[in-house]
Design a protein around this motif. Structure first.
Motif, short mmCIF file in Angstrom:
data_model
loop_
_atom_site.label_atom_id
_atom_site.label_comp_id
_atom_site.label_asym_id
_atom_site.label_seq_id
_atom_site.Cartn_x
_atom_site.Cartn_y
_atom_site.Cartn_z
N MET A 1 0.83 -1.20 0.00
CA MET A 1 0.00 0.00 0.00
C MET A 1 0.87 1.26 0.00
O MET A 1 1.94 1.28 0.61
N GLU A 2 0.41 2.31 -0.68
CA GLU A 2 1.15 3.57 -0.74
C GLU A 2 1.15 4.26 0.62
O GLU A 2 0.11 4.43 1.24
N LYS A 3 2.32 4.66 1.09
CA LYS A 3 2.45 5.31 2.39
C LYS A 3 3.25 6.60 2.23
O LYS A 3 4.00 6.77 1.27
N THR A 4 3.07 7.51 3.17
CA THR A 4 3.88 8.72 3.21
C THR A 4 4.65 8.74 4.52
O THR A 4 4.32 8.02 5.47
N ASN A 5 5.66 9.60 4.59
CA ASN A 5 6.46 9.71 5.81
C ASN A 5 5.64 10.24 6.98
O ASN A 5 6.01 10.06 8.14
N HIS A 40 -11.95 2.74 10.40
CA HIS A 40 -12.29 2.50 8.99
C HIS A 40 -11.41 1.37 8.46
O HIS A 40 -10.18 1.45 8.56
N SER A 41 -12.03 0.36 7.90
CA SER A 41 -11.24 -0.75 7.38
C SER A 41 -10.56 -0.41 6.05
O SER A 41 -9.73 -1.17 5.56
N TYR A 42 -10.93 0.74 5.47
CA TYR A 42 -10.21 1.29 4.31
C TYR A 42 -9.87 2.74 4.61
O TYR A 42 -10.74 3.56 4.89
N LYS A 43 -8.61 3.06 4.56
CA LYS A 43 -8.13 4.36 5.05
C LYS A 43 -8.64 5.54 4.24
O LYS A 43 -8.62 6.68 4.73
N LYS A 44 -9.10 5.32 3.03
CA LYS A 44 -9.55 6.42 2.18
C LYS A 44 -11.06 6.66 2.23
O LYS A 44 -11.58 7.51 1.51
N TRP A 45 -11.77 5.93 3.07
CA TRP A 45 -13.20 6.17 3.19
C TRP A 45 -13.47 7.58 3.66
O TRP A 45 -12.78 8.13 4.52
N TYR A 109 -10.51 -2.54 16.27
CA TYR A 109 -11.16 -3.75 15.73
C TYR A 109 -11.83 -3.44 14.39
O TYR A 109 -11.65 -4.17 13.40
N PHE A 110 -12.61 -2.36 14.33
CA PHE A 110 -13.33 -2.04 13.09
C PHE A 110 -12.38 -1.62 11.98
O PHE A 110 -12.72 -1.75 10.79
N ALA A 111 -11.20 -1.14 12.32
CA ALA A 111 -10.21 -0.80 11.30
C ALA A 111 -9.58 -2.05 10.69
O ALA A 111 -9.01 -1.98 9.60
N CYS A 112 -9.70 -3.19 11.40
CA CYS A 112 -9.03 -4.42 10.96
C CYS A 112 -9.98 -5.52 10.49
O CYS A 112 -9.52 -6.50 9.88
N CYS A 113 -11.27 -5.41 10.77
CA CYS A 113 -12.16 -6.57 10.63
C CYS A 113 -12.65 -6.82 9.21
O CYS A 113 -13.35 -7.81 8.96
N ASP A 114 -12.31 -5.96 8.26
CA ASP A 114 -12.82 -6.12 6.90
C ASP A 114 -11.77 -5.61 5.92
O ASP A 114 -10.74 -5.07 6.32
N ASN A 115 -12.04 -5.79 4.63
CA ASN A 115 -11.13 -5.32 3.57
C ASN A 115 -9.69 -5.75 3.84
O ASN A 115 -8.78 -4.93 4.02
N ASP A 116 -9.49 -7.07 3.83
CA ASP A 116 -8.20 -7.65 4.19
C ASP A 116 -7.04 -7.19 3.31
O ASP A 116 -5.88 -7.25 3.72
N ASP A 117 -7.34 -6.74 2.09
CA ASP A 117 -6.27 -6.34 1.17
C ASP A 117 -6.07 -4.83 1.10
O ASP A 117 -5.36 -4.33 0.24
N LEU A 118 -6.71 -4.09 2.04
CA LEU A 118 -6.60 -2.63 2.05
C LEU A 118 -6.16 -2.15 3.42
O LEU A 118 -6.56 -2.70 4.44
N GLU A 239 -10.77 15.04 12.27
CA GLU A 239 -10.03 14.25 13.24
C GLU A 239 -8.74 14.95 13.62
O GLU A 239 -8.13 15.65 12.80
N LYS A 240 -8.33 14.74 14.87
CA LYS A 240 -7.09 15.35 15.35
C LYS A 240 -5.88 14.62 14.79
O LYS A 240 -4.86 15.22 14.48
N THR A 241 -6.00 13.31 14.67
CA THR A 241 -4.93 12.51 14.07
C THR A 241 -5.52 11.20 13.57
O THR A 241 -6.66 10.86 13.86
N LYS A 242 -4.71 10.46 12.81
CA LYS A 242 -5.07 9.12 12.32
C LYS A 242 -3.91 8.18 12.62
O LYS A 242 -2.74 8.56 12.52
N PHE A 243 -4.28 6.95 12.94
CA PHE A 243 -3.31 5.87 13.04
C PHE A 243 -3.66 4.83 11.98
O PHE A 243 -4.82 4.39 11.90
N TYR A 244 -2.68 4.46 11.19
CA TYR A 244 -2.91 3.56 10.04
C TYR A 244 -2.51 2.13 10.37
O TYR A 244 -1.62 1.89 11.18
N ILE A 245 -3.22 1.19 9.72
CA ILE A 245 -2.94 -0.23 9.90
C ILE A 245 -2.66 -0.85 8.53
O ILE A 245 -3.52 -0.81 7.64
#
Length: 283
Positions: A1-5, A40-45, A109-118, A239-245
């Motif tokens: 997946m595309e990531k930034t610093n 969010h199980s997909y970060k771009k939602w 949990y909801f960030a991880c429970c779906d969309n296994d390839d995203l 949002e104040k911040t995001k943590f990505y998985i």
């Protein structure tokens, strides 16, 4: 997946909690903020309530009354419009509500429970006290009753709906609240809300237009001259911040959460869901 610093990725539950603790320690030194989380199980939602998506807003009133009619037994114990919107949200019907939680692990949990390839993400909201309301507040009642109004109703009609469920003086109306949002503490009479330590964001998204009249009523304070314009681009919290998985970490994190009791069976603990899960095991 595309990531930034600038993206903050987490690798485990322990890593996530450490980053949460560090973030709150830095940003909440006065301890005057409350933190809410959403996964969010997909970060771009897009962060937007369902009634504001897919041209659904024009159908909001029809959806509300059809739901009340067809699910009349389910709605029989719901005393207010907000109660009914919570029930509609429970059944995945479009509303002006968004689910959030006080528990960061639930959001994880909801960030991880779906969309296994995203890649997923957890959004963190830092909220001042004046933006948090209880389920029976004037602001929540006002915004909830927008669901009963047609797109071109006037303020008099909105307040007529509000007054059917509570005492409300016209002078209490602050029109700015109609284009605002609030975090709402709901009733804890729902097993799923209790299990998920849930709360909601309710969104207004209303602009007021002065109606041009040909009658003798040119009073700008006449609520019948003020039209409600429902917009699909409402004011919404950032949002104040995001943590990505990373998608490759999702399964491992779900296993760690399961050890802590954060799993599908415990978060969706209402009877209807459990019966469905039992039925699946019999197939």
């Amino acid at each position: 997946m595309e990531k930034t610093n600038e993206d903050i990725y987490i690798n485990s539950v322990d890593d996530f909690l450490n980053k949460i603790y560090s973030f709150i320690d830095i940003h909440n030194k006065k301890q005057d903020n409350t933190y809410f989380y959403r996964g969010h199980s997909y970060k771009k939602w897009e962060l937007k309530p369902s009634v504001f998506r897919d041209n659904t807003l024009d159908k909001e009133q029809s959806l509300y009354y059809q739901s009340s009619s067809l699910l009349s037994e389910e709605f029989s114990s719901d005393m207010t419009t907000f109660d009914k919107l919570v029930k509609m949200q429970h059944y995945f019907l479009p509303t002006r509500l968004l689910d959030v939680t006080y528990n960061p692990l639930v959001a994880l949990y909801f960030a991880c429970c779906d969309n296994d390839d995203l890649d997923g993400c957890v959004l963190v909201f830092e909220v001042k006290t004046n933006k948090i309301k209880n389920y029976d507040s004037d602001c929540v009642t006002l915004l909830s009753n927008l669901a009963k109004c047609k797109k071109n109703d006037n303020l008099w009609e909105l307040l007529h709906q509000v007054k059917q469920e509570r005492f409300f003086e016209d002078e209490y109306l602050d029109e700015k609240n109609l284009d605002d949002y609030f975090f709402v503490n709901p009733k804890r009479n729902n097993d799923r809300i209790k299990a998920q330590n849930g709360a909601f964001i309710i969104v207004g998204g209303i602009k007021i237009e002065e109606e041009k009249t040909t009658n003798n009523s040119n009073d700008k304070n006449d609520l019948k001259n003020k039209l409600i314009e429902k917009t699909d681009s409402p004011s919404f919290p950032k949002e104040k911040t995001k943590f990505y998985i990373d998608c490759g970490k999702k399964k491992d994190i779900l296993k760690e959460l399961d050890v802590l009791g954060i799993n599908k069976g415990n978060l969706y603990c209402d009877l209807s869901f459990r019966v469905k899960e039992i039925s699946k095991t019999l197939k």
